[in-house]
Design a protein around this motif. Sequence first.
Motif, PDB file in Angstrom:
ATOM      1  N   LEU A 477       1.785   5.374  -3.962  1.00 49.91           N
ATOM      2  CA  LEU A 477       1.263   6.472  -2.780  1.00 49.91           C
ATOM      3  C   LEU A 477       2.234   6.157  -1.727  1.00 49.91           C
ATOM      4  N   LEU A 478       1.966   5.074  -1.898  1.00 44.71           N
ATOM      5  CA  LEU A 478       3.243   4.216  -0.378  1.00 44.71           C
ATOM      6  C   LEU A 478       4.612   4.394  -0.260  1.00 44.71           C
ATOM      7  N   ILE A 479       4.768   4.220  -1.554  1.00 50.60           N
ATOM      8  CA  ILE A 479       6.356   4.572  -2.371  1.00 50.60           C
ATOM      9  C   ILE A 479       6.508   5.698  -1.508  1.00 50.60           C
ATOM     10  N   ASN A 480       6.002   6.693  -2.676  1.00 45.03           N
ATOM     11  CA  ASN A 480       6.500   7.675  -2.642  1.00 45.03           C
ATOM     12  C   ASN A 480       6.404   8.946  -1.799  1.00 45.03           C
ATOM     13  N   PHE A 481       5.459   7.989  -0.517  1.00 48.65           N
ATOM     14  CA  PHE A 481       5.111   8.244   1.002  1.00 48.65           C
ATOM     15  C   PHE A 481       7.154   8.060   1.717  1.00 48.65           C
ATOM     16  N   GLY A 482       7.614   6.963   1.184  1.00 50.02           N
ATOM     17  CA  GLY A 482       8.211   6.555   1.898  1.00 50.02           C
ATOM     18  C   GLY A 482       9.277   4.630   1.963  1.00 50.02           C
ATOM     19  N   ALA A 483       7.396   4.619   2.040  1.00 49.21           N
ATOM     20  CA  ALA A 483       7.030   2.988   2.673  1.00 49.21           C
ATOM     21  C   ALA A 483       8.379   2.727   2.316  1.00 49.21           C
ATOM     22  N   SER A 484       9.192   1.748   3.022  1.00 49.34           N
ATOM     23  CA  SER A 484      10.506   0.716   2.236  1.00 49.34           C
ATOM     24  C   SER A 484      10.057  -0.082   1.807  1.00 49.34           C
ATOM     25  N   VAL A 485       9.407  -0.600   1.851  1.00 48.53           N
ATOM     26  CA  VAL A 485       8.320  -1.815   0.532  1.00 48.53           C
ATOM     27  C   VAL A 485       7.193  -1.130   1.032  1.00 48.53           C
ATOM     28  N   SER A 486       6.220  -2.094  -0.679  1.00 46.56           N
ATOM     29  CA  SER A 486       5.312  -1.726  -1.117  1.00 46.56           C
ATOM     30  C   SER A 486       4.898  -2.841  -1.922  1.00 46.56           C
ATOM     31  N   GLN A 487       3.805  -3.355  -2.009  1.00 50.80           N
ATOM     32  CA  GLN A 487       3.732  -4.111  -3.179  1.00 50.80           C
ATOM     33  C   GLN A 487       2.326  -5.021  -2.819  1.00 50.80           C
ATOM     34  N   LEU A 488       1.906  -4.923  -4.181  1.00 49.70           N
ATOM     35  CA  LEU A 488       0.038  -5.840  -4.234  1.00 49.70           C
ATOM     36  C   LEU A 488       0.369  -7.062  -4.412  1.00 49.70           C
ATOM     37  N   LEU A 489      -0.449  -7.871  -3.196  1.00 53.78           N
ATOM     38  CA  LEU A 489      -0.557  -9.008  -2.927  1.00 53.78           C
ATOM     39  C   LEU A 489      -1.662  -9.951  -3.656  1.00 53.78           C
ATOM     40  N   PRO A 490      -1.630 -10.694  -4.583  1.00 54.22           N
ATOM     41  CA  PRO A 490      -2.606 -11.131  -5.071  1.00 54.22           C
ATOM     42  C   PRO A 490      -3.792 -12.043  -4.418  1.00 54.22           C
ATOM     43  N   VAL A 491      -4.788 -12.823  -4.641  1.00 52.24           N
ATOM     44  CA  VAL A 491      -5.739 -13.498  -3.936  1.00 52.24           C
ATOM     45  C   VAL A 491      -5.902 -13.564  -5.143  1.00 52.24           C
ATOM     46  N   MET A 492      -5.455 -15.272  -4.101  1.00 53.18           N
ATOM     47  CA  MET A 492      -6.082 -16.464  -5.217  1.00 53.18           C
ATOM     48  C   MET A 492      -6.664 -16.753  -5.419  1.00 53.18           C
ATOM     49  N   SER A 493      -7.429 -16.719  -5.306  1.00 52.25           N
ATOM     50  CA  SER A 493      -9.403 -16.784  -6.305  1.00 52.25           C
ATOM     51  C   SER A 493      -8.841 -15.781  -6.960  1.00 52.25           C
ATOM     52  N   GLY A 494      -8.504 -14.487  -7.479  1.00 53.03           N
ATOM     53  CA  GLY A 494      -8.391 -13.891  -8.811  1.00 53.03           C
ATOM     54  C   GLY A 494      -9.102 -12.441  -8.300  1.00 53.03           C
ATOM     55  N   GLY A 495      -9.822 -11.931  -6.983  1.00 51.05           N
ATOM     56  CA  GLY A 495     -10.102 -11.526  -6.755  1.00 51.05           C
ATOM     57  C   GLY A 495      -9.107  -9.881  -6.508  1.00 51.05           C
ATOM     58  N   ASN A 496      -9.719  -8.701  -5.685  1.00 46.78           N
ATOM     59  CA  ASN A 496      -8.646  -7.720  -5.203  1.00 46.78           C
ATOM     60  C   ASN A 496      -7.336  -8.052  -5.256  1.00 46.78           C
ATOM     61  N   PRO A 497      -6.725  -6.992  -5.526  1.00 46.13           N
ATOM     62  CA  PRO A 497      -5.321  -7.880  -5.297  1.00 46.13           C
ATOM     63  C   PRO A 497      -5.301  -6.751  -3.276  1.00 46.13           C
ATOM     64  N   VAL A 498      -4.130  -7.203  -2.565  1.00 44.97           N
ATOM     65  CA  VAL A 498      -4.266  -6.879  -0.977  1.00 44.97           C
ATOM     66  C   VAL A 498      -2.828  -5.734  -1.157  1.00 44.97           C
ATOM     67  N   VAL A 499      -3.254  -4.327  -0.571  1.00 36.48           N
ATOM     68  CA  VAL A 499      -2.037  -3.536  -0.768  1.00 36.48           C
ATOM     69  C   VAL A 499      -1.575  -3.865   0.586  1.00 36.48           C
ATOM     70  N   PHE A 500       0.091  -3.790   0.180  1.00 40.55           N
ATOM     71  CA  PHE A 500       1.392  -4.017   1.578  1.00 40.55           C
ATOM     72  C   PHE A 500       2.031  -3.239   1.881  1.00 40.55           C
ATOM     73  N   ALA A 501       2.277  -2.375   2.857  1.00 39.15           N
ATOM     74  CA  ALA A 501       3.537  -1.555   2.904  1.00 39.15           C
ATOM     75  C   ALA A 501       3.944  -1.229   4.437  1.00 39.15           C
TER      76      ALA A 501
END
Length: 876
Positions: A477-501
Amino acid sequence: MSMSSSMPELIHRWNHTFSILSIVSFPNKKLLFAGTQDSKILVFDLPNYNLIKTIKLGSSLETNTRSSVLCLTRSDDEKYLFSAGADSLVRIWSINGSPLENTVSVEEVATVYSVTDIGDIFSIIYLNSLQTLVLGCQNASLLYLDNIFERLKCKLKSKEDNNENRLPHRRYDKFFDSLGPMGSTTPSQESLATTPEIKTFQKNNTILEIPSENIIKYAHNGFIYSLCKMCTSLNCQFDHGRSPVRDGTQNKNKFTECIVSAGGDGISKIWKFESITDKNGTKVTITNNDEMDNDDSVLSQAIEFPFLYCGLSGGLVKIWDLNTKQLVSTLDTGDKSDVISISVYMDHIFAVNASGITLFYQNQIHHWDPNQGKMLSSEIFERKSKIGIHNSPSLLTGGNDGSLTLWDLSHIFQNTILSSSKMERSNSWATYQPAGLNSEEMLSTLRELISYETVSQGYDTQQQLASRRCATYLQQLLINFGASVSQLLPVMSGGNPVVFARFNGNGKNKKRILWYGHYDVIPVGDPERWTTDPFVLTCENGYLKGRGVSDNKGPLVSALHSVANLFQNDELINDVVFLIEGSEEIGSPGFAEVCQKYKEVIGDKIDWIFLSNSTWVDEEHPCLNYGLRGVINAQVRVWSDQPDRHSGVNGGVFREPTTDLINIISKLQNDEGHVHIPNFYSPLKPLCDIDYGRFVEITKTANLDENKTIDELITNWTKPSLSITTMKMSGPGNITVIPKSASIGLSIRLVPEQSVDDVKKDLINYLKESFAKLPTKNQLEITILNEAEPWLGDPTNHAYQILKQEIASTWGMEPLFVREGGSIPGIRTLERAFQAPAVQIPCGQSTDNAHLNNENLRIKNWTKMAEILSKVFNQL
Ligand SMILES: [Zn+2]
């Protein structure tokens, strides 16, 4: 949905004399193709279930054609079929005509070969945008032939002889003794190159050689059994999450596709194919940098983005998150034989091994034996329906008894298809999406977000998958909205990823603002207490209802739309960075590490941290929040080496764990509720006059719950507290049974003057000392479950002043400056990591019922919030 009552229904069964090794459907052309062990391709028409053609591979003069057709694939437009197998050749077939008019033609247009001996070809895929065929081979190489149709044209023009003696089985003996996953045998070697016959090929057939530079030797450390394509439109995120829309460097004629290869070495590898245009025309280059280790050999793979499903030797299925390359779950078919084929359709996983098919869906497992001997191949496709809107999902399976069966899966998906927006979802992803500030467009985003059951408590596979899907949705969605960067940052312990944009502002001396939010939610609790489905956004009487509307998906949508709207109108001055985590409700484990590890990706310089993770103190008065208490949640457990015992038999003979536990816990507070942990109150300072003045203002203005007094407010917001929240005992809970173990949960709220580490240390020492004084042989264990630092913002700073001004002009009244008794772990983590002050703007009302049943948010608050933020972000 009850799966047992709706098993797949057999539509048709065909019988052949040899094993069916490979299958591919052409749903638009209403055709099916099956590759056999006796080197044939069988063609069936779907309207009448007739075998309409049997194609024997190789020319009639060739005797060395007993070679299994191990794999089949097609082009997206269904114009071409590709077959390959034990003869090390790929054949390209042009498919024309229609079964309805009896005009189906299958014409071999080219044969592709390699100069090096590659052994059997176990897998092929065709990348449409790059006109590139990719081969996975027995000798562990990955081969590709790019711009196939350009090459064909050149070849036809050059009128070069199509000398079929160049084909590998004419030039050398087969080196490999193939007993691949299909158990196929080596083709007979008796008659090599006996009949040099130059013009026997069909007149349009062309021979294409794979250039040696397109052979990646040792792509794996074993046979390459499986190649799997990722959906093209989603590949942008593997391109460092760059936006396909706003990035000026993006070349219109440049295509990127990603595939995953896997095989005997157990590794699933992601490869990126990219077209490069230079003087010599278009060329494809290929890179690999991501690997996932399955531990067992991978025989089959399927992708339903963002997940990769791997069928393994030994009967297991592993599910990987392709965004973060983390293992999400392992499923067991209960049968030790190889998972030779796997198909996934709308979260339903069909794993095929020797004993039959295992269907996994929402923690349910279902087996059935289609009675086809040993199962060898499968595919799911959508049969085009003549009437009605929905296509029927169908399953094709091939067996070593020569049978090919077609199953109807409509019953299984009936509810899912009708109730789900998943189909629409996948279509909308690739396009640039306008981010309106009107409630219509905001609602459609929120509706989607609410539909994911992103509960972070517990280890439910379905909820973990839902959380990762939600993260992927946000990233897209963030990409589609026009974010210059949008990616998922993995959490080392294996938990849910952090969305960064990141949205780039157009200002000169621009500031950088970080918006913090979370996409996880609290479990729904008793569903009976909800008047609507918690995971379906409902709008009633001016309110939004559903799990997460207030905490925190609703406020998040306000922030996303306000920033994206400014950006799309080219009005965003400052940079805005989003960090949206998926484990806030369980204390943000791993979030601090992510902030540290990806500091450079996020951008070290942050000027302001914004969040909206609380509510007003009543239903009428807008608030700004500048203070939160911290928390230490701990479990104190006492246990004995003895088993559960009986009060009649053993009562009075031993020190009991429950008695010891109650004894030490009772020493934590005196009769007045005063906390007895050493140094607990000593750092506290008296409330300053300005804060007191604010609180007086609040009690005068706001309609506080239960007519809270000023003293209660002060206690709740500025004083520490200790609560006993859970009590558990081992055993049956019978009144005469002495439990062998007992535990108590403590929730300690802290205020800004206190240090979490000091209180933790003092608590543990104090409990241990009290316990040591007891004449007991029992054991004590203290576990800190999670913690959060208290937070105090500066309500006089620039950001608060701008917020105050914009709230006043939007709502027509000045906001109340409030503090809160609750805690948000991420807020101090972010302040520390980025050395920037945090600012909190509550969105909903005191009646939001966050964490409870019927969670809601007033639409007026929600849209006004977006309005306020649009103004504030540009003034910082
Ligand atoms: Zn919450």
